[in-house]
Structures are given as C-alpha cells and as structure tokens.
Design an enzyme around this catalytic site. Structure first.
Site, PDB file in Angstrom:
ATOM      1  CD  GLU A  63     -19.516  -2.735   8.719  1.00  0.00           C
ATOM      2  OE1 GLU A  63     -18.625  -1.997   8.153  1.00  0.00           O
ATOM      3  OE2 GLU A  63     -19.794  -3.792   8.128  1.00  0.00           O
ATOM      4  NE  ARG A  86     -21.299  -2.908   5.291  1.00  0.00           N
ATOM      5  CZ  ARG A  86     -20.181  -3.370   4.720  1.00  0.00           C
ATOM      6  NH1 ARG A  86     -20.197  -3.947   3.657  1.00  0.00           N
ATOM      7  NH2 ARG A  86     -19.101  -3.132   5.135  1.00  0.00           N
ATOM      8  CE  LYS A 128      -4.394   1.109   1.870  1.00  0.00           C
ATOM      9  NZ  LYS A 128      -5.415   0.829   2.857  1.00  0.00           N
TER      10      LYS A 128
END
Length: 616
Positions: free
Chosen positions: A365, A393, A280
């Site tokens: 979540e 969600r 990254k």
C-alpha cells in the site's frame, strides 16, 4: 462418527497412520466446504493448506511452539485441530469464532494476524525473547497468499537473516513467482540436499571433522568450497543471499514429505526457509477453478459451487467499478492503482479495458500511494482503490508523497465503516481520523450508490489536490438517491447529524422520535473535510439540541470538531456524540455491531430522547 470427530488432542492426531491421515485430510476439506458455505469466509486458501496444517500440528506443539500466520485467513484448519472444531458453526458470527487467529480464543494462537507481511517481524521478536529468557521452543512463521509482495516481509527477513536466531519461515507458494532460481534446477538441487542419506552423511562428516585436529577448519573450508561451486553451477536463491538456509520447493500436498521436511528444518539452529508449493482451493472443484472467487466468499450452495443461494445485489464496489470504467473512457489521463485487491475493489473491468493504465502493485500500500504521487506529479490522474483498513499502512506516504505537494490523487476508500465478519483487523473505522488529519485532504462520504457515482466523478474531474471518497461494503439502505441539500428532514426539537450510510439508521431514529412526539431535523454531511459548520449551526440555533452519529472511533471524530466549532461561534445547548468509542469492535453482522455500539435506530432515538429531556 467421522475420523475428524475423534481428533480432540495433539496426541490423537500424532497417533494416526498414513491411511488415516489421508482420510482425515479429505474429511477436513469436506468440513470446511460445508461450514464456510453456511457462514461465509476464506475458503480457497484453507483448502490449500490442509496437509501443511496437519503436518505442522504433528511436528510442532503449538500450545508451546509459536506458529505465526501471515495472513491469518489461512488458519481455519489450525483452529479445527486445536480444540475449536465444534465452534466452527459460529465462524465470523457475533460472539462466535473469529475468522483470524485470536489469542483470547486459544493459547495456540500466539498473535493476531489480519494484515499481511508482518509474520517474520513478529516471529523474530518472539525468537529473540526466547534467546534472552533462555527458553526452549520453536518459532515458525507461515507466510502465504502474496505476503511476500509486501515490503515489511523483506525488512524482517533482512534482519532475521543476520540475527542467527533459530527461526523457521515457511513460504506457502500457491502460484506467485519468487525468483528465477526457483524452478527445475532448484527442485533438482533440493531433492539432492533433502534426501535422508545426504543429510545423514553431512551430519556424520561434521561429527568426524570435529574430532580430528584442525577438523573444524577443514569442515568450514570444504563447506565454503561446496557453496562456491553450487553458486557457480546453480546460482542461489534470494533467501540464501539474505542469510536464510533454503529448503524446497516441496509438494505441499504430500503429507509424508512435508513432515520429513518440517522435522529436518526443526533441527536447524539458524534461520531457515522452507518453500512449499500448494494449490489454492485443493479438493473442491469450484474453488480450484475460481480461487479468487472462493478466496473470501459469502453464503453459497456447496452442491452448486459458485451459484449463490440468493441473487447478487449491486454493491458500492460495483458502482465504483462501473463509474471508474466509464471515466477511463472519458479521460485518458486516468489510471487506477490497487494493492492485490483488483477484484475486491472492482477494478477488474477497468483492467480489462485499459490494461496499460491499471496497476496492481501487490500487498504494498505504501508503494501504491507513493507511485500515485509520481504519476500525479507528471500529469496523470491516479485513482488509488484500497480498503480503509489497508490504507492505514500508507499514512506516511499520504503525508509526504501526496499531500505535501498538493497532488491530485483520488483515493477510493472501500470498506469504510464496520465490515462485519472479518472483525477488528478489517473494520474501516480509523480513516475518518487519519484522513482528516492530513493537510489539504478532502474527504467525501456518499450515503448511496448514486451519490458515490456522482462524488467520484466530481473528485476525479472537477476537484484538485488529494481527495478521498469513502464508502462501505455492501449495498444501499433505505436512502438510495442523491441529496441536493444537507437537510433530509426538517424538525424543531433536536438536530441529528451524520454522514455516509449511517444516515439510514438516523432517519429511522427520527421516525421513532416522531412517534414519541419529538421533531428531529436530520442533516447529512456530504463531506467531512471540509465541514459545513454553518448549516449545522443554523439548525442547532433553531432546535437548541444536537446529536452527532458516526461509524468511527471517538478520537478525532467529526462530532468533536463540530462541537468545538459551534462553541467558537457561540452556539450552545445539550449535545450527544454517538460513535464507536475508544476501542476495537469485534466481528459480527453489522446490525448486531450497531446495537453493540449504540448506533442502531432505537439506540440513537433513545439517546436523542435523553438529550431532549436534558439528561445528556
């Protein structure tokens, strides 16, 4: 002119030699840094997938083959290579290029992808459609940046592995741990299995056995024996147990190797997973050193890296961070939960001071909310910090695992309301509806950072049952204090009702109305569940007119409940409900979106003027 400026088609990309491809990747990284420095956006993840994106566009024809991103913040290079390079100066701006895949922008964007862990589900649906319609194209799901921590990914892979559909899943692994088998032994095994000679021998052996009597049975037997001994010696990957043929890991910055591997898996006629290792922030030192900071970043100076062009102003998330950290010292039962947003929600300080009481559960979540229910049932005080758009969600868990038992769980709902450049997938404009529909849920709406600190303390230490404290992204507006009473401004001609930071636009509208000779009373609701209908009714009896402004969709909005409650009390008069309507709001700066929705001060003043003229 740069080499990148000449890449205006897939044919031009495919015509490049190795040296030109290396140059192109360097130029793409420079392009990304310079452009994201101006517009803000997701930088580190895109720097990490430059070679992978180039390889994908060369191996697959994304105008016909379906490339699904998971999540879509890693799609910038794809956009650059599919005809949108010149629009990049408008990235995340109103009317400009979206920061996520958007089918309305290009045929090469087959689906919206703003939330994580759904790409395999969508890809399998497309693959099954291809089979049912007897068509011929490839379906590729590119997963990355933690999407594999979400349960939906495993539900989809479990189904896909049994489906026998031709489906390619690419796992862009930039540091997360997958299974113990993905290590030195797995890399050695992968090198053997993916050598061109090995694959040619395997293909030739299959062709020969297919021509001799009983050859197919012989091939199946030897294949099973090979797999049996491989499992005994090396073990298997989790993906193979789910029915995928596993390839990798492969260096995600070795373009030649990537292309070879992609062409190899492209020929497979069943579900395959290609494991790619990337870094990254690759190629830009500040992003390599601080990938979390450069995951999603605002304007910055590309020469100075992290140093912003202007000073950092305290945000609502900063206030939450300071308050929960202080509460953690005061009350040992407090614990904090987040779903892969430790820094984003401001829980990093709490995690540093109370690591045993802070839980980052990954992009899960639903699990976060259910676990909070378990903690609360056993006597802890869980504070669940999740962005509004992601908490959607976990609606079932809000109902079943928290509210049904009346458990004291505090939800710190960050990024409530319009968030700006991230657009439709990230605007927190539905939580007013879904939180208020949960029985027993109490919903507090601070209009300033000072009120956020006060309300959070009350929610944690004084209130019982489920409580949500919803607050926006960004900083304070003109209103910075703590309102002791709902009435912020007295008036006699019309009552203006709002909640949260939209109070700043409503107060400004009241001033504009004053210049027109209209006396507006401004009421700020500290809570939208329960509602203080009595105060609104008393004000409307005085003014005779009402306007309710809210940064939420119209279905299930506060204004409709207020209107029904007032009518039930016999309070009538002209009413205007100003909200976001029944639609998705595009990306753009929040002031521009306010104007689009009619929630800016001038639009609200105009609407109130119409009400006063009985034109509502």
């Amino acid at each position: 002119m740069t080499l990148l400026d000449t890449i205006n088609s897939r044919e031009a990309l495919c015509a490049l030699n190795d040296a030109q491809l290396r140059q192109l990747c360097d130029e793409i990284r420079q392009f990304l840094v310079l452009n994201v420095a101006r517009t803000g956006g997701h930088l580190a993840s895109n720097l990490g997938v430059v070679e992978l994106s180039v390889a994908l566009e060369r191996v697959f024809d994304t105008s016909r083959d379906r490339l699904l991103f998971d999540v879509g913040h890693q799609s910038y290079v794809h956009k650059i290579l599919t005809g949108r390079r010149d629009e990049f100066r408008t990235l995340r701006m109103f009317g400009g290029l979206a920061g996520f895949p958007k089918p309305s922008e290009s045929v090469t964007d087959p689906f919206v992808a703003g939330h994580a862990s759904s790409s395999v589900s969508t890809a399998l649906g497309m693959a099954r459609t291809r089979t049912l319609q007897h068509e011929d194209y490839h379906v590729v799901a590119l997963m990355g940046d933690g999407a594999m921590t979400g349960g939906l990914a495993y539900e989809a892979m479990n189904d896909a592995g049994e489906s026998s559909e031709q489906l390619i899943v690419i796992l862009n692994d930039n540091g997360m741990s997958i299974t113990p088998n993905v290590g030195g032994i797995a890399q050695h095994l992968a090198l053997i299995r993916t050598r061109p000679g090995y694959y040619r021998i395997k293909k030739a052996y299959r062709a020969v056995t297919a021509k001799v009597p009983g050859g197919k049975c012989l091939y199946r037997l030897t294949h099973r024996l090979k797999e049996h001994w491989k499992r005994m010696l090396f073990g298997t990957t989790f993906f193979e147990e789910m029915g995928f043929e596993y390839y990798g890991p492969v260096d995600g910055h070795d373009l030649k190797r990537l292309e070879y591997m992609l062409r190899l898996v492209k020929d497979r006629r069943h579900p395959v997973l290609l494991h790619v290792i990337t870094q990254k922030g690759k190629g830009y030192a500040p992003a390599e050193e601080n990938p979390d900071v450069f995951h999603g970043i605002g304007h910055f100076d590309p020469e100075k890296g992290m140093e912003p062009r202007c000073g950092h102003l305290p945000t609502f998330s900063d206030t939450f961070s300071e308050t929960i950290d202080a509460l953690g010292a005061q009350e040992p039962r407090i614990c904090a939960i987040t779903a892969a947003m430790l820094r984003g929600t401001g829980l990093d300080a709490f995690a540093a001071h109370y690591p045993e009481r802070c839980f980052d559960v990954g992009i899960a979540e639903g699990h976060a909310v259910s676990m909070a229910g378990g903690l609360a049932k056993q006597g802890m005080i869980p504070v669940v910090a999740i962005y509004s758009t992601f908490l959607q969600r976990a609606y079932d868990m809000l109902l079943q695992d928290v509210a049904m038992l009346g458990l004291h769980v505090v939800f710190a709902v960050d990024r409530a309301g319009l968030v700006g450049g991230d657009g439709e997938t990230h605007h927190g404009v539905f939580d007013v509806n879904y939180l208020r529909s949960v029985p027993g849920m109490q919903v507090l709406c601070p209009a300033s950072q000072a009120e956020l600190g006060q309300m959070l303390r009350r929610a944690v230490l004084e209130m019982t049952g489920p409580v949500a404290v919803r607050y926006p992204r960004g900083c304070d507006g003109a209103f910075t204090g703590i309102a002791e009473q709902p009435c912020l401004r007295e008036g006699s001609d019309i009552t203006l009702v709002t909640y949260g930071t939209l109070v700043n636009e409503v107060l400004a509208a009241a001033k504009l109305l004053e210049a027109r000779g209209i006396s507006a009373e401004v009421l700020k609701l500290p809570s939208i569940k329960p509602l203080d209908v009595r105060t609104v009714a008393a004000s409307m009896r005085k003014t005779g007119r009402l306007l309710v402004a809210e940064e939420a969709v119209c279905i299930g909005c506060v204004g409709k409940e207020l209107l029904a409650s007032l009518r039930a009390r016999g309070v009538g008069g002209p009413v205007r409900l100003c909200n976001l309507g029944d639609r998705f709001i595009p990306h753009g700066a929040v002031p521009e979106l306010y104007r689009l929705a009619g929630l800016d001060a001038k639009s609200l003043a105009d609407a109130a003027w119409e009400v006063c003229q009985n034109e509502a």
